[in-house]
Design a protein around this motif. Sequence first.
Motif, short mmCIF file in Angstrom:
data_model
loop_
_atom_site.label_atom_id
_atom_site.label_comp_id
_atom_site.label_asym_id
_atom_site.label_seq_id
_atom_site.Cartn_x
_atom_site.Cartn_y
_atom_site.Cartn_z
N LEU A 17 0.82 -1.21 0.00
CA LEU A 17 0.00 0.00 0.00
C LEU A 17 0.86 1.26 0.00
CD1 LEU A 17 -2.93 -1.08 2.33
CD2 LEU A 17 -2.94 -0.84 -0.16
N HIS A 18 2.01 1.21 0.65
CA HIS A 18 2.88 2.39 0.63
C HIS A 18 3.42 2.64 -0.77
CE1 HIS A 18 6.53 4.85 1.32
NE2 HIS A 18 5.66 5.50 2.07
N ASP A 19 3.68 1.58 -1.52
CA ASP A 19 4.10 1.75 -2.92
C ASP A 19 3.00 2.42 -3.72
OD1 ASP A 19 6.53 0.57 -2.40
OD2 ASP A 19 5.97 -1.39 -3.21
N GLU A 20 1.77 2.06 -3.42
CA GLU A 20 0.62 2.61 -4.14
C GLU A 20 0.28 4.04 -3.70
OE1 GLU A 20 -4.02 1.30 -4.89
OE2 GLU A 20 -2.57 -0.22 -4.28
N PHE A 21 0.46 4.32 -2.42
CA PHE A 21 0.13 5.64 -1.86
C PHE A 21 1.39 6.30 -1.32
CE2 PHE A 21 -3.69 3.05 -1.58
CZ PHE A 21 -4.62 3.88 -2.18
N SER A 22 2.34 6.54 -2.20
CA SER A 22 3.63 7.07 -1.78
C SER A 22 3.55 8.51 -1.27
CB SER A 22 4.64 6.97 -2.92
OG SER A 22 4.16 7.66 -4.05
N ALA A 23 2.44 9.20 -1.54
CA ALA A 23 2.27 10.56 -1.04
C ALA A 23 2.08 10.58 0.48
CB ALA A 23 1.08 11.23 -1.72
N LEU A 24 1.67 9.44 1.03
CA LEU A 24 1.47 9.33 2.47
C LEU A 24 2.71 8.73 3.12
CD1 LEU A 24 -2.16 7.89 2.42
CD2 LEU A 24 -1.47 10.25 2.84
N SER A 25 2.94 9.08 4.36
CA SER A 25 4.11 8.54 5.06
C SER A 25 3.94 7.05 5.32
CB SER A 25 4.31 9.27 6.40
OG SER A 25 3.30 8.89 7.31
N HIS A 26 5.08 6.39 5.45
CA HIS A 26 5.05 4.95 5.72
C HIS A 26 4.32 4.68 7.03
CE1 HIS A 26 6.25 0.86 5.03
NE2 HIS A 26 6.73 0.78 6.26
N ARG A 27 4.54 5.53 8.00
CA ARG A 27 3.89 5.38 9.32
C ARG A 27 2.37 5.51 9.20
NH1 ARG A 27 2.57 2.92 13.20
NH2 ARG A 27 2.02 3.98 15.10
N LYS A 65 -7.63 11.73 -1.46
CA LYS A 65 -8.58 12.58 -2.16
C LYS A 65 -9.08 13.74 -1.30
CE LYS A 65 -10.25 9.04 -5.29
NZ LYS A 65 -11.38 8.20 -5.67
N SER A 66 -8.99 13.61 0.02
CA SER A 66 -9.52 14.65 0.90
C SER A 66 -8.52 15.75 1.21
CB SER A 66 -10.02 14.02 2.20
OG SER A 66 -8.93 13.55 2.98
N VAL A 67 -7.31 15.64 0.70
CA VAL A 67 -6.30 16.67 0.94
C VAL A 67 -6.74 17.94 0.23
CG1 VAL A 67 -3.90 17.33 0.51
CG2 VAL A 67 -4.44 14.99 1.18
N PRO A 68 -6.77 19.06 0.95
CA PRO A 68 -7.21 20.31 0.31
C PRO A 68 -6.25 20.71 -0.81
CG PRO A 68 -6.59 20.69 2.61
CD PRO A 68 -6.41 19.24 2.33
#
Length: 92
Positions: A17-27, A65-68
């Motif tokens: 999931l981190h590979d897929e959502f790299s914009a988010l931190s691993h934590r 998607k909810s990031v302003p």
Amino acid sequence: MLQTFPVQDLSRISARLHDEFSALSHRCVERCVSDTWNCAEHLGITVTPHLVERVAREHLAAMVKSVPPSPHTAPRTGTALFTGRRAIPEPR
């Protein structure tokens, strides 16, 4: 009944999931996976790695998607530009 799976399952899910959502931190991704697992257990649902990955993926997608929008993005068509003195309708 509390079910447990090897910690390796959680690590693998988090890595995918981190590979897929790299914009988010691993934590952040790890926490989402862990929370999803614990929530399903709490609700009495049979927890499987596949279920946890699917639910966590949906939650992470919603988070992204909810990031302003950035304040540096251009205004949308039909909005007014604010110059500091008065609002000027955007040219069409």
